[in-house]
Design a protein around this motif. Sequence first.
Motif, mmCIF file in Angstrom:
data_model
loop_
_atom_site.group_PDB
_atom_site.id
_atom_site.type_symbol
_atom_site.label_atom_id
_atom_site.label_comp_id
_atom_site.label_asym_id
_atom_site.label_seq_id
_atom_site.Cartn_x
_atom_site.Cartn_y
_atom_site.Cartn_z
ATOM 1 N N ALA A 82 0.826 -1.202 0.000
ATOM 2 C CA ALA A 82 0.000 0.000 0.000
ATOM 3 C C ALA A 82 0.863 1.256 0.000
ATOM 4 O O ALA A 82 0.577 2.243 -0.694
ATOM 5 C CB ALA A 82 -0.939 -0.013 1.203
ATOM 6 N N GLU A 83 1.939 1.225 0.780
ATOM 7 C CA GLU A 83 2.821 2.392 0.825
ATOM 8 C C GLU A 83 3.547 2.577 -0.502
ATOM 9 O O GLU A 83 3.748 3.704 -0.961
ATOM 10 C CB GLU A 83 3.829 2.230 1.951
ATOM 11 N N LEU A 84 3.922 1.472 -1.149
ATOM 12 C CA LEU A 84 4.561 1.560 -2.456
ATOM 13 C C LEU A 84 3.643 2.230 -3.469
ATOM 14 O O LEU A 84 4.064 3.109 -4.230
ATOM 15 C CB LEU A 84 4.954 0.163 -2.929
ATOM 16 N N LYS A 85 2.372 1.851 -3.459
ATOM 17 C CA LYS A 85 1.414 2.454 -4.386
ATOM 18 C C LYS A 85 1.219 3.942 -4.080
ATOM 19 O O LYS A 85 1.082 4.760 -4.989
ATOM 20 C CB LYS A 85 0.082 1.710 -4.304
ATOM 21 N N ARG A 86 1.204 4.273 -2.787
ATOM 22 C CA ARG A 86 1.038 5.683 -2.409
ATOM 23 C C ARG A 86 2.231 6.515 -2.890
ATOM 24 O O ARG A 86 2.056 7.609 -3.441
ATOM 25 C CB ARG A 86 0.894 5.808 -0.894
ATOM 26 N N LEU A 87 3.440 6.007 -2.704
ATOM 27 C CA LEU A 87 4.624 6.727 -3.142
ATOM 28 C C LEU A 87 4.622 6.925 -4.652
ATOM 29 O O LEU A 87 5.025 7.977 -5.155
ATOM 30 C CB LEU A 87 5.884 5.969 -2.719
ATOM 31 N N ARG A 88 4.162 5.926 -5.366
ATOM 32 C CA ARG A 88 4.083 6.052 -6.823
ATOM 33 C C ARG A 88 3.058 7.109 -7.227
ATOM 34 O O ARG A 88 3.299 7.908 -8.129
ATOM 35 C CB ARG A 88 3.741 4.690 -7.412
ATOM 36 N N ARG A 89 1.896 7.137 -6.533
ATOM 37 C CA ARG A 89 0.880 8.151 -6.849
ATOM 38 C C ARG A 89 1.388 9.560 -6.577
ATOM 39 O O ARG A 89 1.010 10.507 -7.272
ATOM 40 C CB ARG A 89 -0.390 7.888 -6.043
ATOM 41 N N GLU A 90 2.232 9.703 -5.562
ATOM 42 C CA GLU A 90 2.727 11.026 -5.172
ATOM 43 C C GLU A 90 4.015 11.405 -5.906
ATOM 44 O O GLU A 90 4.574 12.473 -5.656
ATOM 45 C CB GLU A 90 2.975 11.055 -3.664
ATOM 46 N N ALA A 91 4.481 10.542 -6.795
ATOM 47 C CA ALA A 91 5.775 10.763 -7.447
ATOM 48 C C ALA A 91 5.803 12.069 -8.226
ATOM 49 O O ALA A 91 6.808 12.787 -8.215
ATOM 50 C CB ALA A 91 6.106 9.590 -8.365
ATOM 51 N N ARG A 92 4.714 12.396 -8.910
ATOM 52 C CA ARG A 92 4.722 13.590 -9.747
ATOM 53 C C ARG A 92 4.940 14.849 -8.918
ATOM 54 O O ARG A 92 5.688 15.746 -9.299
ATOM 55 C CB ARG A 92 3.427 13.684 -10.554
ATOM 56 N N THR A 93 4.288 14.941 -7.756
ATOM 57 C CA THR A 93 4.459 16.123 -6.911
ATOM 58 C C THR A 93 5.854 16.166 -6.293
ATOM 59 O O THR A 93 6.306 17.225 -5.863
ATOM 60 C CB THR A 93 3.402 16.148 -5.793
ATOM 61 N N SER A 94 6.530 15.022 -6.258
ATOM 62 C CA SER A 94 7.895 14.969 -5.728
ATOM 63 C C SER A 94 8.946 15.228 -6.801
ATOM 64 O O SER A 94 10.138 15.251 -6.505
ATOM 65 C CB SER A 94 8.152 13.598 -5.090
ATOM 66 N N GLY A 95 8.513 15.388 -8.045
ATOM 67 C CA GLY A 95 9.452 15.669 -9.126
ATOM 68 C C GLY A 95 10.236 14.474 -9.600
ATOM 69 O O GLY A 95 11.315 14.629 -10.179
ATOM 70 N N VAL A 96 9.713 13.262 -9.380
ATOM 71 C CA VAL A 96 10.383 12.054 -9.856
ATOM 72 C C VAL A 96 9.433 11.283 -10.759
ATOM 73 O O VAL A 96 8.222 11.531 -10.770
ATOM 74 C CB VAL A 96 10.854 11.160 -8.683
ATOM 75 N N GLU A 97 9.991 10.340 -11.536
ATOM 76 C CA GLU A 97 9.187 9.583 -12.489
ATOM 77 C C GLU A 97 8.463 8.407 -11.854
ATOM 78 O O GLU A 97 7.570 7.839 -12.460
ATOM 79 C CB GLU A 97 10.074 9.051 -13.613
ATOM 80 N N GLY A 98 8.855 8.036 -10.644
ATOM 81 C CA GLY A 98 8.277 6.871 -9.994
ATOM 82 C C GLY A 98 9.333 6.212 -9.128
ATOM 83 O O GLY A 98 10.185 6.897 -8.540
ATOM 84 N N LEU A 99 9.295 4.890 -9.064
ATOM 85 C CA LEU A 99 10.255 4.159 -8.243
ATOM 86 C C LEU A 99 10.906 3.033 -9.029
ATOM 87 O O LEU A 99 10.311 2.498 -9.977
ATOM 88 C CB LEU A 99 9.564 3.567 -7.007
ATOM 89 N N MET A 100 12.110 2.672 -8.608
ATOM 90 C CA MET A 100 12.805 1.497 -9.110
ATOM 91 C C MET A 100 12.809 0.450 -8.003
ATOM 92 O O MET A 100 13.064 0.771 -6.831
ATOM 93 C CB MET A 100 14.244 1.835 -9.484
ATOM 94 N N LEU A 101 12.533 -0.787 -8.382
ATOM 95 C CA LEU A 101 12.577 -1.902 -7.438
ATOM 96 C C LEU A 101 13.634 -2.882 -7.931
ATOM 97 O O LEU A 101 13.537 -3.400 -9.055
ATOM 98 C CB LEU A 101 11.218 -2.579 -7.345
#
Length: 522
Positions: free
Chosen positions: A356-375
């Motif tokens: 759930a936290e991973l999905k939240r971080l991905r949803r908030e990625a745009r406001t953080s100025g990043v493209e998403g996450l790498m796993l």
Amino acid sequence: MRDFAELLDRLVFTPRRSIKLRLIGDYFARVPDPDRGWALAALTGGLTFPGAKPAMIRALIEERCDPVLFRWSYDYVGDLAETAALLWPERRGANREPGLAEVVETLQEAGRTEVPTLLAGWLDALDPTGRWALLKLITGGLRVGVSERLAKTALASFGGQDAGAIEELWHGLRPPYDDLFAWLEGRAPQPEVAEAALFRPLMLAHPLEEAEVDALPLGEFLAEWKWDGIRAQLVAHKGECRLFSRTGEDIGPAFPDLLQNIGFDAVLDGELLVAREGAPAPFNELQTRLGRKAPTAKLQRSHPAHLRLYDLLIDAGEDLRHLTFSERRARLEAWYARHRPALMDLSELVVVENHAELKRLRREARTSGVEGLMLKRAASPYLAGRPKGHWYKFKRDALTVDAVLMYAQRGHGRRSSLFSDYTFGAWTEEGTLVPIGKAYSGFTDSELKRLDKWVRDHTVDRFGPVRAVEPGLVLEVAFDAVQPSSRHKSGIALRFPRIARIRWDKPAGEADPLERLRAMIA
């Protein structure tokens, strides 16, 4: 030249990857050196002929046939090589048909003023397919559905070697690759390239969709931010330092500030950015430096290069790629603590407790100025290519806009007779359309045929190979980001635009206004 022309002709009409691989392998098996080496260089984009320009080809053909007929034909066909090859008047027997090596080696030595005479003589000696292949070769636009990776895979299969072994050697070899073919055929040992500052093939990630996340054993992975720059590899060896893009192109001349005062031997994997005080700038600021062969001191100060480090592949001659990602990460952190190189830092690891936290971080990625996450799987060695189950990129959702088709241009290769490149626009407050981007992907072959017919039926003006159309068709365009741009009339630039849907049902007047895109910048 005849064998090379036949290969290109068969490749362009062969959609299946397996058959393309067989065609290329068969060519390597039956064609001698150095012709097959020069063909390999052409297929992998390794040949350039500065003296052979499209304008020179147009001038040649207009000397041999009616210029008006040529221009009308070129406008219809949309491909310079195909048009010139078909219109060139037959003079069979006028000259000896050239070999591929003869063409390449002669052009490499010829001065700019010599090229038209040489080219005219070769065109006289060849049939239409040979002329087409010759013109494709010298202009560098083969467009036969063969990527550099596919050509190398065919080469590995021909020699019974792993594609990764070919990649490891590739950037230390030069056309026509006689030593490479000798090794693949068992006539010589593997070429020795270990002592050079060479590019090492990168490890790449698979895209991860949100529906797939819950099945991922999250405890086996480490997470990082996916930064909005370009992947880069820095290689420092015995005083030589080079910077490569993800495809192995040497981009170091554009970033001399990053490569100065290097006091270590290492191969580093990371993300190239423009950054100020450690904060990444928008991607369009990096674009102002890409491709600059000699950036000014002022540009280097205003747009400082920065390398955010992901991985350590080689440290002082020790190859670390067999280690796990966790082990390499520990080595990278220790290496960085020792060296503290200027204009570099470490890409931080992101603590993710659950799905759930991973999905939240991905949803908030745009406001953080990043493209998403790498796993990245903690136990993964560094493997060339895109191995399954090791690395994933969990990117933020694309943005979309409904835009109006404004212009269309014919494509290349098998699309050369279809209008497949589309410029689209948005409405200003004054009710006029301004271009906001261009796309040529995202639709099926059947949709392309329907789009092509729509363009032909709704053309209102022509500008060479480009057609202006009535503002009557809406395209839903997906893109990764929108950024301010002083180079475009609209004042914005879209990153990676592609057509997500064709809105046959939507009136053009209901397409999105430019202000909506400007609001997305923030």
